[in-house]
Design a protein around this motif. Structure first.
Motif, PDB file in Angstrom:
ATOM      1  N   THR A 202       0.882  -1.172   0.000  1.00 50.15           N
ATOM      2  CA  THR A 202       0.000   0.000   0.000  1.00 50.15           C
ATOM      3  C   THR A 202       0.915   1.215   0.000  1.00 50.15           C
ATOM      4  OG1 THR A 202      -1.614  -1.203   1.351  1.00 50.15           O
ATOM      5  CG2 THR A 202      -1.926   1.168   1.123  1.00 50.15           C
ATOM      6  N   PRO A 203       1.180   1.802  -1.168  1.00 52.89           N
ATOM      7  CA  PRO A 203       2.195   2.853  -1.249  1.00 52.89           C
ATOM      8  C   PRO A 203       1.728   4.170  -0.643  1.00 52.89           C
ATOM      9  CG  PRO A 203       1.096   2.617  -3.355  1.00 52.89           C
ATOM     10  CD  PRO A 203       0.552   1.527  -2.465  1.00 52.89           C
ATOM     11  N   ASP A 204       2.683   5.001  -0.264  1.00 53.88           N
ATOM     12  CA  ASP A 204       2.361   6.356   0.172  1.00 53.88           C
ATOM     13  C   ASP A 204       1.903   7.173  -1.034  1.00 53.88           C
ATOM     14  OD1 ASP A 204       3.234   5.521   2.598  1.00 53.88           O
ATOM     15  OD2 ASP A 204       5.005   6.796   2.689  1.00 53.88           O
ATOM     16  N   GLY A 205       0.973   8.077  -0.810  1.00 53.50           N
ATOM     17  CA  GLY A 205       0.502   8.935  -1.886  1.00 53.50           C
ATOM     18  C   GLY A 205      -0.939   9.350  -1.664  1.00 53.50           C
ATOM     19  N   SER A 206      -1.462  10.142  -2.597  1.00 53.02           N
ATOM     20  CA  SER A 206      -2.831  10.660  -2.505  1.00 53.02           C
ATOM     21  C   SER A 206      -3.551  10.455  -3.829  1.00 53.02           C
ATOM     22  CB  SER A 206      -2.816  12.150  -2.151  1.00 53.02           C
ATOM     23  OG  SER A 206      -2.228  12.359  -0.886  1.00 53.02           O
ATOM     24  N   TYR A 262     -12.595   2.041  -4.413  1.00 51.82           N
ATOM     25  CA  TYR A 262     -11.326   1.983  -5.152  1.00 51.82           C
ATOM     26  C   TYR A 262     -10.703   3.372  -5.233  1.00 51.82           C
ATOM     27  CZ  TYR A 262     -12.143  -2.790  -6.838  1.00 51.82           C
ATOM     28  OH  TYR A 262     -12.333  -4.152  -6.918  1.00 51.82           O
ATOM     29  N   PHE A 263      -9.383   3.449  -4.958  1.00 48.55           N
ATOM     30  CA  PHE A 263      -8.725   4.755  -5.027  1.00 48.55           C
ATOM     31  C   PHE A 263      -7.441   4.764  -5.836  1.00 48.55           C
ATOM     32  CE2 PHE A 263      -7.220   2.680  -1.136  1.00 48.55           C
ATOM     33  CZ  PHE A 263      -5.853   2.866  -1.178  1.00 48.55           C
ATOM     34  N   TYR A 264      -6.746   3.616  -6.000  1.00 45.27           N
ATOM     35  CA  TYR A 264      -5.492   3.645  -6.757  1.00 45.27           C
ATOM     36  C   TYR A 264      -5.138   2.256  -7.268  1.00 45.27           C
ATOM     37  CZ  TYR A 264      -0.453   3.633  -7.682  1.00 45.27           C
ATOM     38  OH  TYR A 264       0.779   3.452  -8.271  1.00 45.27           O
ATOM     39  N   ASP A 265      -5.076   2.097  -8.583  1.00 43.89           N
ATOM     40  CA  ASP A 265      -4.512   0.909  -9.225  1.00 43.89           C
ATOM     41  C   ASP A 265      -5.061  -0.394  -8.628  1.00 43.89           C
ATOM     42  OD1 ASP A 265      -2.924  -0.407 -11.070  1.00 43.89           O
ATOM     43  OD2 ASP A 265      -1.187  -0.497  -9.729  1.00 43.89           O
ATOM     44  N   GLY A 266      -6.370  -0.496  -8.502  1.00 45.57           N
ATOM     45  CA  GLY A 266      -6.976  -1.700  -7.956  1.00 45.57           C
ATOM     46  C   GLY A 266      -6.974  -1.783  -6.446  1.00 45.57           C
ATOM     47  N   ARG A 267      -6.370  -0.833  -5.786  1.00 46.54           N
ATOM     48  CA  ARG A 267      -6.371  -0.816  -4.319  1.00 46.54           C
ATOM     49  C   ARG A 267      -7.622  -0.091  -3.830  1.00 46.54           C
ATOM     50  NH1 ARG A 267      -1.233  -0.588  -6.150  1.00 46.54           N
ATOM     51  NH2 ARG A 267       0.343  -1.884  -5.091  1.00 46.54           N
ATOM     52  N   ALA A 268      -8.173  -0.609  -2.739  1.00 51.07           N
ATOM     53  CA  ALA A 268      -9.449  -0.083  -2.272  1.00 51.07           C
ATOM     54  C   ALA A 268      -9.522  -0.132  -0.752  1.00 51.07           C
ATOM     55  CB  ALA A 268     -10.600  -0.896  -2.871  1.00 51.07           C
ATOM     56  N   ILE A 269     -10.424   0.669  -0.220  1.00 48.95           N
ATOM     57  CA  ILE A 269     -10.814   0.584   1.185  1.00 48.95           C
ATOM     58  C   ILE A 269     -12.055  -0.306   1.225  1.00 48.95           C
ATOM     59  CG2 ILE A 269     -11.614   1.887   3.191  1.00 48.95           C
ATOM     60  CD1 ILE A 269     -10.255   4.363   1.909  1.00 48.95           C
ATOM     61  N   SER A 282      -2.781  -7.325   3.978  1.00 49.26           N
ATOM     62  CA  SER A 282      -3.450  -7.425   2.683  1.00 49.26           C
ATOM     63  C   SER A 282      -2.438  -7.474   1.535  1.00 49.26           C
ATOM     64  CB  SER A 282      -4.385  -6.226   2.491  1.00 49.26           C
ATOM     65  OG  SER A 282      -3.639  -5.049   2.178  1.00 49.26           O
ATOM     66  N   ALA A 283      -2.993  -7.577   0.318  1.00 50.13           N
ATOM     67  CA  ALA A 283      -2.172  -7.542  -0.891  1.00 50.13           C
ATOM     68  C   ALA A 283      -2.016  -6.121  -1.416  1.00 50.13           C
ATOM     69  CB  ALA A 283      -2.792  -8.421  -1.973  1.00 50.13           C
ATOM     70  N   GLY A 284      -2.422  -5.132  -0.625  1.00 48.02           N
ATOM     71  CA  GLY A 284      -2.296  -3.732  -1.020  1.00 48.02           C
ATOM     72  C   GLY A 284      -3.498  -2.887  -0.674  1.00 48.02           C
ATOM     73  N   CYS A 285      -4.640  -3.531  -0.400  1.00 51.31           N
ATOM     74  CA  CYS A 285      -5.849  -2.788  -0.047  1.00 51.31           C
ATOM     75  C   CYS A 285      -5.828  -2.370   1.422  1.00 51.31           C
ATOM     76  CB  CYS A 285      -7.092  -3.634  -0.320  1.00 51.31           C
ATOM     77  SG  CYS A 285      -7.450  -3.835  -2.089  1.00 51.31           S
ATOM     78  N   VAL A 286      -6.779  -1.497   1.759  1.00 50.81           N
ATOM     79  CA  VAL A 286      -6.965  -1.055   3.139  1.00 50.81           C
ATOM     80  C   VAL A 286      -8.201  -1.782   3.666  1.00 50.81           C
ATOM     81  CG1 VAL A 286      -7.382   0.910   4.653  1.00 50.81           C
ATOM     82  CG2 VAL A 286      -5.940   1.187   2.626  1.00 50.81           C
ATOM     83  N   GLU A 287      -7.987  -2.727   4.587  1.00 48.04           N
ATOM     84  CA  GLU A 287      -9.061  -3.601   5.063  1.00 48.04           C
ATOM     85  C   GLU A 287      -9.631  -3.104   6.390  1.00 48.04           C
ATOM     86  OE1 GLU A 287      -7.091  -7.696   3.210  1.00 48.04           O
ATOM     87  OE2 GLU A 287      -6.957  -7.265   5.374  1.00 48.04           O
ATOM     88  N   GLU A 288     -10.952  -3.290   6.552  1.00 43.59           N
ATOM     89  CA  GLU A 288     -11.641  -2.838   7.758  1.00 43.59           C
ATOM     90  C   GLU A 288     -12.534  -3.951   8.307  1.00 43.59           C
ATOM     91  OE1 GLU A 288     -13.166   1.485   6.479  1.00 43.59           O
ATOM     92  OE2 GLU A 288     -13.614  -0.121   5.045  1.00 43.59           O
ATOM     93  N   PRO A 289     -12.863  -3.889   9.597  1.00 42.28           N
ATOM     94  CA  PRO A 289     -13.905  -4.787  10.137  1.00 42.28           C
ATOM     95  C   PRO A 289     -15.251  -4.488   9.479  1.00 42.28           C
ATOM     96  CG  PRO A 289     -12.626  -3.755  11.895  1.00 42.28           C
ATOM     97  CD  PRO A 289     -12.251  -3.051  10.635  1.00 42.28           C
ATOM     98  N   TYR A 290     -16.156  -5.443   9.526  1.00 42.28           N
ATOM     99  CA  TYR A 290     -17.415  -5.336   8.786  1.00 42.28           C
ATOM    100  C   TYR A 290     -18.233  -4.107   9.176  1.00 42.28           C
ATOM    101  CZ  TYR A 290     -21.927  -6.553   6.752  1.00 42.28           C
ATOM    102  OH  TYR A 290     -23.088  -6.524   6.024  1.00 42.28           O
ATOM    103  N   THR A 291     -18.526  -3.953  10.466  1.00 38.91           N
ATOM    104  CA  THR A 291     -19.369  -2.842  10.909  1.00 38.91           C
ATOM    105  C   THR A 291     -18.733  -1.495  10.575  1.00 38.91           C
ATOM    106  OG1 THR A 291     -20.245  -4.188  12.719  1.00 38.91           O
ATOM    107  CG2 THR A 291     -20.523  -1.807  12.890  1.00 38.91           C
ATOM    108  N   VAL A 308      -2.406   7.960   1.827  1.00 37.03           N
ATOM    109  CA  VAL A 308      -1.730   6.937   2.615  1.00 37.03           C
ATOM    110  C   VAL A 308      -0.424   7.541   3.099  1.00 37.03           C
ATOM    111  CG1 VAL A 308      -0.773   4.606   2.642  1.00 37.03           C
ATOM    112  CG2 VAL A 308      -2.777   5.128   1.215  1.00 37.03           C
ATOM    113  N   LEU A 309      -0.247   7.600   4.404  1.00 41.40           N
ATOM    114  CA  LEU A 309       0.881   8.306   4.991  1.00 41.40           C
ATOM    115  C   LEU A 309       1.686   7.393   5.901  1.00 41.40           C
ATOM    116  CD1 LEU A 309      -0.985  11.570   6.104  1.00 41.40           C
ATOM    117  CD2 LEU A 309       0.104  11.116   3.905  1.00 41.40           C
ATOM    118  N   GLY A 310       3.010   7.556   5.880  1.00 39.39           N
ATOM    119  CA  GLY A 310       3.869   6.981   6.902  1.00 39.39           C
ATOM    120  C   GLY A 310       4.349   5.578   6.633  1.00 39.39           C
ATOM    121  N   HIS A 311       5.555   5.298   7.089  1.00 41.61           N
ATOM    122  CA  HIS A 311       6.131   3.963   7.068  1.00 41.61           C
ATOM    123  C   HIS A 311       6.341   3.509   8.498  1.00 41.61           C
ATOM    124  CE1 HIS A 311       6.782   3.782   2.770  1.00 41.61           C
ATOM    125  NE2 HIS A 311       7.356   4.955   2.791  1.00 41.61           N
TER     126      HIS A 311
END
Length: 339
Positions: A202-206, A262-269, A282-291, A308-311
């Protein structure tokens, strides 16, 4: 450094006070070009009529800024030693982190705030179907739509911050409601724990959200770190050096993925079931609990900017502990316990 900024159709002044010197800013392109358009009165529906020229993204920027789809332009100022610096001028209150990164986005058609405004305009003007995708580009369809009266954007300004600098990883949403009062107010409206991608996938960027789906099937490749010996035994098509790691690629199909942004190159929240959340999985996405994912999906909309900020960083040793350790080492050397 103390900064004062003003961005208002009737008060187009932007100044910077630094080291006790007031420096006037010369707005690059967009704000300067707003002057003629602002002279044209709005019609009775509160919209404006314009005639953008083909491939003129700068004019498109100023049109979208006037109608509330783009919320920032750029200014330049001269530093104390003659250096020229650029600065993002927002017409809505933004957090310090967003101000800092947007100063470096630059005035171009690839600017995340500009692309965000284009996507929101496409959605508002019904240029996208229900499952539509928009990359935020100046297309012939956009130019044609901009020649008609343009309703002002009624969506709130929203910024999504994904912070992966420490455990637990988290996501926050900043919102500025549509201006219904003299001064708009911004505040954080939601926060949730999340997972980001393994091996910095999940790369840094906007980027702006370009597609939203309540449910979909995801396919792709997942990187799995392997030893150098195993790496050389794999077929060339199944291996790679990925962000400095020797990996093999494992193909996957994930059906029924809910609340996808979806926000970048197949990556999604989106929602994805895990035993726990807060670290890279994950394989690059931003994953959340269901609720939480359901709540975030209800809050977000097309064009919202995701940053996406910070290492991951090792925790620094506290000074107090470092001093104790230093004294202990000196004492042990003095007593002969360390040679």
């Amino acid at each position: 450094m103390k900064i004062r900024q003003y961005f208002h159709p009737e008060k187009r002044l932007f100044s910077l006070k630094k080291w006790g010197i007031l420096l006037l800013l010369s707005m690059t392109g967009a704000l300067a070009a707003l002057e003629p358009a602002l002279a044209s009165p709005a019609n009775k529906h509160g919209s404006i009529s314009v005639n953008p020229q083909p491939h003129d993204w700068q004019q498109v920027w100023q049109i979208l800024a006037l109608t509330g789809y783009v919320h920032m332009v750029y200014g330049t100022y001269m530093g104390p030693y003659g250096g020229i610096h650029s600065m993002a001028a927002w017409n809505v209150p933004v957090p310090q982190a967003l101000q800092k990164i947007s100063d470096n986005w630059g005035y171009s058609p690839f600017n995340p705030a500009f692309r965000s405004g284009l996507i929101q305009f496409e959605r508002e003007d019904h240029l996208l179907n229900r499952r539509g995708i928009s990359r935020g580009r100046v297309t012939p369809e956009v130019l044609q739509a901009l020649r008609a009266p343009i309703p002002k954007n009624h969506f709130p300004f929203q910024w999504v911050e994904v912070d992966k600098s420490a455990h637990p990883e988290h996501l926050k949403i900043w919102q500025v409601p549509p201006v219904t009062q003299k001064k708009a107010q911004g505040h954080w409206i939601y926060q949730t724990v999340v997972n980001t991608g393994v091996m910095h996938s999940t790369p840094d960027g906007s980027w702006p959200i370009y597609q939203r789906l309540a449910k979909t099937t995801m396919t792709g490749k997942f990187p799995i770190a392997v030893s150098l010996h195993t790496y050389h035994l794999l077929p060339a098509a199944e291996r790679s050096i990925y962000h400095g790691y020797h990996v093999r690629w494992q193909y996957y199909t994930a059906p029924n993925v809910h609340f996808v942004n979806y926000f970048y190159d197949g990556r999604a929240i989106h929602f994805y079931p895990r035993k726990g959340y807060g670290w890279p999985q994950s394989a690059g996405c931003v994953e959340e609990p269901y609720t939480n994912a359901r709540k975030v999906y209800a809050l977000l909309h097309y064009g919202d900017i995701v940053s996406v900020l910070g290492h991951y960083q090792k925790k620094t040793v506290k000074i107090s502990y470092a001093e104790i350790l230093k004294k202990q080492i000196i004492r042990e050397i003095a007593t002969g316990k360390i040679s």
